[in-house]
Design a protein around this motif. Structure first.
Motif, short mmCIF file in Angstrom:
data_model
loop_
_atom_site.label_atom_id
_atom_site.label_comp_id
_atom_site.label_asym_id
_atom_site.label_seq_id
_atom_site.Cartn_x
_atom_site.Cartn_y
_atom_site.Cartn_z
N VAL A 95 -14.49 3.16 -4.76
CA VAL A 95 -14.42 2.94 -3.30
C VAL A 95 -13.43 1.81 -3.03
CG1 VAL A 95 -15.69 2.18 -1.23
CG2 VAL A 95 -16.82 3.67 -2.89
N GLN A 96 -12.50 2.05 -2.12
CA GLN A 96 -11.61 0.98 -1.66
C GLN A 96 -11.71 0.89 -0.14
OE1 GLN A 96 -7.60 1.63 -3.18
NE2 GLN A 96 -8.34 1.91 -5.28
N SER A 97 -11.28 -0.23 0.40
CA SER A 97 -11.37 -0.35 1.86
C SER A 97 -10.34 -1.34 2.40
CB SER A 97 -12.78 -0.79 2.26
OG SER A 97 -13.11 -2.04 1.68
N HIS A 98 -9.24 -1.54 1.69
CA HIS A 98 -8.29 -2.57 2.11
C HIS A 98 -7.19 -2.03 3.02
CE1 HIS A 98 -6.55 -0.51 -1.29
NE2 HIS A 98 -5.36 -0.96 -0.92
N GLN A 99 -7.19 -0.70 3.25
CA GLN A 99 -6.10 -0.14 4.06
C GLN A 99 -6.54 0.17 5.49
OE1 GLN A 99 -3.08 2.48 2.22
NE2 GLN A 99 -4.74 3.02 0.83
N GLY A 100 -7.67 -0.40 5.90
CA GLY A 100 -8.13 -0.13 7.26
C GLY A 100 -9.06 1.07 7.32
N PHE A 101 -9.35 1.67 6.18
CA PHE A 101 -10.35 2.74 6.14
C PHE A 101 -11.05 2.70 4.79
CE2 PHE A 101 -6.18 4.53 5.05
CZ PHE A 101 -6.42 5.08 3.80
N VAL A 102 -12.22 3.33 4.75
CA VAL A 102 -12.98 3.41 3.50
C VAL A 102 -12.44 4.60 2.72
CG1 VAL A 102 -15.26 3.64 2.47
CG2 VAL A 102 -15.00 2.41 4.64
N SER B 207 -24.36 1.28 8.06
CA SER B 207 -23.53 0.36 8.84
C SER B 207 -24.37 -0.86 9.25
CB SER B 207 -23.03 1.11 10.09
OG SER B 207 -22.44 0.21 11.00
N ASP B 208 -23.98 -2.04 8.80
CA ASP B 208 -24.75 -3.25 9.16
C ASP B 208 -24.59 -3.59 10.63
OD1 ASP B 208 -25.30 -3.43 6.51
OD2 ASP B 208 -24.23 -5.31 6.16
N ASN B 209 -23.35 -3.54 11.08
CA ASN B 209 -23.04 -4.13 12.38
C ASN B 209 -22.59 -3.14 13.44
OD1 ASN B 209 -23.48 -6.55 11.06
ND2 ASN B 209 -21.31 -6.89 10.62
N GLY B 210 -22.57 -1.85 13.12
CA GLY B 210 -22.00 -0.88 14.05
C GLY B 210 -20.49 -0.91 13.97
N GLY B 211 -19.85 -0.30 14.95
CA GLY B 211 -18.38 -0.26 14.97
C GLY B 211 -17.87 1.05 14.40
N THR B 212 -16.57 1.20 14.51
CA THR B 212 -15.95 2.46 14.10
C THR B 212 -15.82 2.52 12.58
OG1 THR B 212 -14.71 2.48 16.15
CG2 THR B 212 -13.87 3.87 14.37
N LEU B 213 -16.24 3.64 12.04
CA LEU B 213 -16.03 3.86 10.61
C LEU B 213 -14.83 4.79 10.45
CD1 LEU B 213 -16.89 3.73 7.59
CD2 LEU B 213 -18.24 5.78 8.03
N ARG B 214 -13.87 4.36 9.68
CA ARG B 214 -12.73 5.24 9.32
C ARG B 214 -12.87 5.51 7.83
NH1 ARG B 214 -7.63 3.43 10.13
NH2 ARG B 214 -6.95 5.40 11.02
N LEU B 215 -12.72 6.75 7.45
CA LEU B 215 -13.04 7.11 6.06
C LEU B 215 -12.13 8.24 5.57
CD1 LEU B 215 -16.54 7.46 4.58
CD2 LEU B 215 -15.10 9.49 4.57
N ARG B 216 -11.70 8.09 4.32
CA ARG B 216 -10.89 9.15 3.70
C ARG B 216 -11.61 9.59 2.42
NH1 ARG B 216 -4.70 8.03 1.86
NH2 ARG B 216 -5.66 6.99 0.09
N ALA B 217 -11.73 10.87 2.25
CA ALA B 217 -12.41 11.35 1.04
C ALA B 217 -11.67 12.51 0.42
CB ALA B 217 -13.84 11.74 1.35
N THR C 295 0.85 -1.19 0.00
CA THR C 295 0.00 0.00 0.00
C THR C 295 0.89 1.24 0.00
OG1 THR C 295 -0.10 0.03 2.42
CG2 THR C 295 -1.90 -1.10 1.27
N GLN C 296 0.29 2.33 -0.41
CA GLN C 296 1.07 3.57 -0.52
C GLN C 296 1.64 4.00 0.83
OE1 GLN C 296 -1.13 7.15 -1.57
NE2 GLN C 296 0.40 7.58 -3.13
N THR C 297 0.81 3.93 1.86
CA THR C 297 1.30 4.40 3.16
C THR C 297 2.05 3.30 3.91
OG1 THR C 297 -0.96 3.98 3.87
CG2 THR C 297 -0.30 6.28 3.65
N GLY C 298 1.60 2.06 3.77
CA GLY C 298 2.23 0.97 4.54
C GLY C 298 3.60 0.59 4.01
#
Ligand code: FUC
Length: 824
Positions: A722-729, A772-782, A636-639
């Motif tokens: 939309v991507q979501s593989h880096q731990g955020f949407v 959100s289906d299940n709740g939990g923390t949403l992390r998002l970059r836009a 990943t770019q950041t990792g």
């Protein structure tokens, strides 16, 4: 037998196919006169134009022009002829090969050796340890085996409806043949001698029947004879009774019993059974044809046989008769649109008065121009349509051709090729919101575990289970005489799809029941198969074959990154489920000792092998060393910024080197790579190139017809948005300039069980909605930097957010819906 076609032969075949397609397309279609009227533009609930593929002439060619419908197990291709209609159909279980076959006097043995070869694997390994490599062809002579009884997917049969009065070509006006990718309805319409004829075709999943409806605006206009034929490689008998045509028999090669029944119903007029097994309708106002098919196949090791299909097929047709056409149509629409309506993509597509096949034919793949949004959005929808039509819970997974095949010896047996192709089939399933289409893959993998244990033991001397690159429906987990077949990584690659499905759904019950046991037992195989690299003491895969490229060696990037990921995911799964701590510790130790397989080489490339063997300008169609970029998340770019740069160098080098790249799946793969590299323009170029170069007029990808490219395009476009593989949407991570003016997408899925809608204009996000289906923390970059959004819940109450490094974070509740708008 599976073809092991050299590339030159493949390319020659493609050229021939395209010439053939061109030739057949220019042949004058039967009985069609004046210009067509386009189908009326219809719109979905989001106001987005329905994706419709339409022609102003009947199909002259199965591969290039016929239109596919499917209900999961059954598929049909509609030609839409006027004087004679032709509908070719399939059932996904009708295969030659497997138990019952006895090719060249050898009973089927699941691809395992017929006698032990105690030294074969050691010899290949020793040579690799000593010299760093072993010749792939010489190695497979030691390890491989002719694919006795491998078999292939079969054409089930062909239905023809021969009209009693065939209109002359110049009598036919307003001909139109269409397929609506949202409703799953295919239609044919034309006017002849003052009567307008209309036919509608649908593949109904809940009732498991294919339905055809013929009507006209003048009573008594339906007169035709219907017949079913089937290829000659089988015993067959056709009978007609009370308007029902029954075709029944068994395949010569393996004795598989098959049966189909076609019920012809007429309103008005007469229905006559003929002695030759045909049925004639005379002077009816309308007619309905109901088709069911099945075989005695069962996904059950070792016999792969179950009940005779007669009772099932009879029951399905009887029930369909009782239900009647309006009910069957209503149930189909409710079922099919419950999948397709989930996602709408608006990139500015407009209705076209030009048939889509002509638009496609004249399209030159430039990244601008009015045809782009329509063709691109159709391509996106086609992948979703085909997946919903070929992979539904309870049936077999989509093959190289989904569920559609008109041949008894299809290319590559229309099988499950697992080093790239089957993998791509399921790339869009979760991102494009068709999660349930993964079920056939999970069931198929579960069924493979039993034969896979025998292969692990007999070919590798390992515990656990495995399977290799060529797999059929009869648990063929062993090897072939093609060097590419030695690829136990390829089944491990399929397992990542199941793990990823868990990340999208967070369904821990399914993880515990299906995915974790499969992964865990596959790690047992790898723990036994891994060896120590004598040079550096790391654990490596040997022999290892970077798909279809190079020699056999140890520790290609493909092998190491796939095994690395399996170990990581299995460790994570065992933690999530709170099981197997001791075994987990063993996996953790192995993961530490494993060569992770990621290296930057002499020209800045991501190395394909442990040695720096990569040649600049090598345009090989496989690029499996980029697995860690896509579909995996290891680069990943950041990792991993350095590896990210190396991956970019490799993707660009591979892309630059045509014509080897000119294969549908390969272009589609690159669209996904470029999306992960955040280069929307280049991703779009791959989609566009595929459209003009590798797409038949019916929007099926080539070549020859191979469905993986269709699915890969859909996935690539989803990854652009939309991507979501880096731990955020990540919202609009790779939006191409050409789409940036104004657009929207509704219903894409993100890991963490979120559903995402986005609207944008002038390259800026205007509005986001997250469910959100299940709740939990949403992390998002836009892309708007820290704190760029006002977030509200469904009641309009402001939600407290945090943000760091451009990633916004807030808590969600199960069932909660949140809107995000840029700070005023
Ligand atoms: C692999 C690819 C070919 C083809 C076949 C089905 O062997 O290299 O291009 O897609 O699978």
């Amino acid at each position: 037998m599976r073809s092991s076609i050299a590339l030159a032969q493949v390319m020659a075949a493609a050229l021939a196919a395209s010439l053939l397609a061109g030739a057949s397309a220019s042949a004058s279609p039967s009985a069609v006169g004046a210009a067509a009227v386009p189908p009326p533009a219809t719109y979905d609930t989001h106001g987005v134009l329905d994706p419709v593929v339409w022609f102003d002439e009947p199909a002259a060619d199965w591969q290039d022009q016929a239109l596919p419908i499917g209900n999961g197990p059954m598929g049909a291709m509609i030609f839409g002829g006027v004087g004679s209609e032709h509908v070719q159909f399939n059932h996904d279980t009708l295969w030659t090969g497997g138990p019952g076959s006895n090719e060249q006097g050898r009973p089927y043995n699941f691809g395992n050796w017929y006698a032990p070869r105690p030294d074969a694997l050691r010899e290949v390994r020793d040579e690799i340890a000593k010299t760093g490599q072993a010749d792939a062809h010489a190695s497979i002579q030691k390890l491989g085996l002719y694919e006795y009884g491998y078999g292939s997917y079969q054409n089930f049969g062909d239905i023809s409806l021969d009209q009693t009065d065939v209109p002359a070509a110049d009598e036919v006006t307003g001909y139109r043949r269409s397929l609506n990718l949202r409703t799953g309805l295919s239609e044919v319409q034309y006017t002849a001698a003052g009567t307008t004829f209309h036919r509608e075709y649908l593949a109904n999943h809940p009732d498991n029947v294919v339905v055809m409806r013929l009507s006209a605006d003048r009573p008594g206009s339906q007169s035709f004879t219907t017949r079913i034929t089937t290829p000659e490689n089988r015993q067959s008998a056709v009978t007609a009774d009370h308007g029902r045509v029954t075709l029944r028999g068994s395949l010569d090669e393996n004795g598989m019993v098959y049966e189909s029944q076609l019920q012809v119903l007429a309103e008005g007029g007469t229905v006559t059974d003929n002695a030759d097994g045909t049925v004639t309708v005379t002077g009816a106002d309308s007619a309905t044809l109901l088709l069911a098919a099945n075989t005695d196949y069962a996904q059950h090791y070792p016999d792969y046989r179950g009940a005779d299909p007669h009772a099932d097929v009879t029951g399905r047709v009887d029930k369909a008769v009782q239900a009647g056409y309006p009910t069957l149509r209503r149930r189909h629409l409710a079922d099919f649109t419950s999948l397709t309506n989930r996602v709408s993509l608006d990139i500015g597509q407009q209705p076209s008065a030009i048939p889509t096949d002509e638009l496609l034919k004249s399209y030159k793949g430039t990244s601008t121009g009015p045809a782009n949004p329509l063709l691109e959005s159709l391509h996106f929808s086609m992948g979703r349509y085909l997946l919903a039509s070929s992979s539904r819970p309870g049936d077999l997974p989509a093959t190289l051709q989904g569920v559609w095949n008109d041949s008894i010896s299809p290319d590559w047996d229309s099988d499950y090729t697992t080093n790239m192709n089957m993998n791509m089939n399921y790339w869009p399933s979760d991102t494009a919101n068709l999660g349930e289409t993964v079920e056939p893959l999970a069931t198929w993998l579960t069924a493979l575990r039993l034969p896979g244990r025998v292969t692990a033991r007999e070919l590798f001397g390992s515990g656990g289970w495995t399977a290799m690159n060529h797999v059929n429906v009869f648990g063929y987990t062993g090897v072939s005489d093609n060097a590419s077949s030695w690829s136990p990584e390829s089944i491990t690659w399929q397992l990542r799809q199941l793990w990823d499905h868990f990340l999208f759904t967070e369904d821990t019950a399914e993880l515990a029941r299906t995915t974790y046991p499969l992964m865990k037992e596959n790690t047992e195989f790898w723990l036994d198969y891994l060896v120590r690299d004598p040079q550096d003491g790391t654990l490596v895969v040997s022999p290892s074959f970077s798909p279809e490229h190079g020699p056999y060696s140890a520790a290609s990037t493909y092998s190491q990154t796939i095994v690395w990921e399996l170990l990581r995911n299995t460790i994570q799964a065992s933690k999530t489920l709170g099981v197997d701590p001791a075994y987990r510790a063993r996996l953790e130790k192995t993961l530490k000792e494993l060569d992770p397989g990621l290296r930057t080489g002499s020209w800045g490339q991501l190395q394909e092998w442990k040695q720096d063997w990569d040649e600049h300008g090598d345009g090989h169609r496989h690029s499996s060393h980029l697995y860690p970029l896509y579909p995996s998340d290891q680069i990943t770019q950041t990792g991993t910024p350095e590896l990210f740069a190396a991956a970019k160098t490799s993707v660009e080098d591979r892309t630059a080197n045509t014509p080897q790249n000119d294969i549908g799946w390969n272009r589609a793969q690159k669209a996904n790579f470029y999306a992960r590299l955040f280069d929307g323009n280049k991703a779009q170029q791959q989609v566009d190139h595929l459209l003009w170069r590798n797409t038949f007029r019916n929007f099926l990808n080539d070549w020859p017809f191979q469905i993986d490219g269709n699915f890969g395009v859909t996935s690539g476009i989803a990854e652009m948005l939309v991507q979501s593989h880096q731990g955020f949407v990540d919202i609009l991570p790779a939006l191409p300039t050409a789409w940036s003016g104004k657009g929207s997408v509704t219903g894409l899925r993100a890991r963490g069980a979120f559903t995402v809608d986005v609207r944008w204009s002038q390259s800026q996000v205007d509005w986001i909605r997250v469910a959100s289906d299940n709740g939990g923390t949403l992390r998002l970059r836009a892309g708007t930097g820290d704190g760029g959004f006002v977030v509200k819940d469904a009641r309009g109450t402001a939600v407290t957010t945090k943000s760091k490094d451009g990633v916004l974070e807030f808590g969600t509740v199960a069932g909660g819906v949140y809107t995000l708008e840029p700070q005023p």
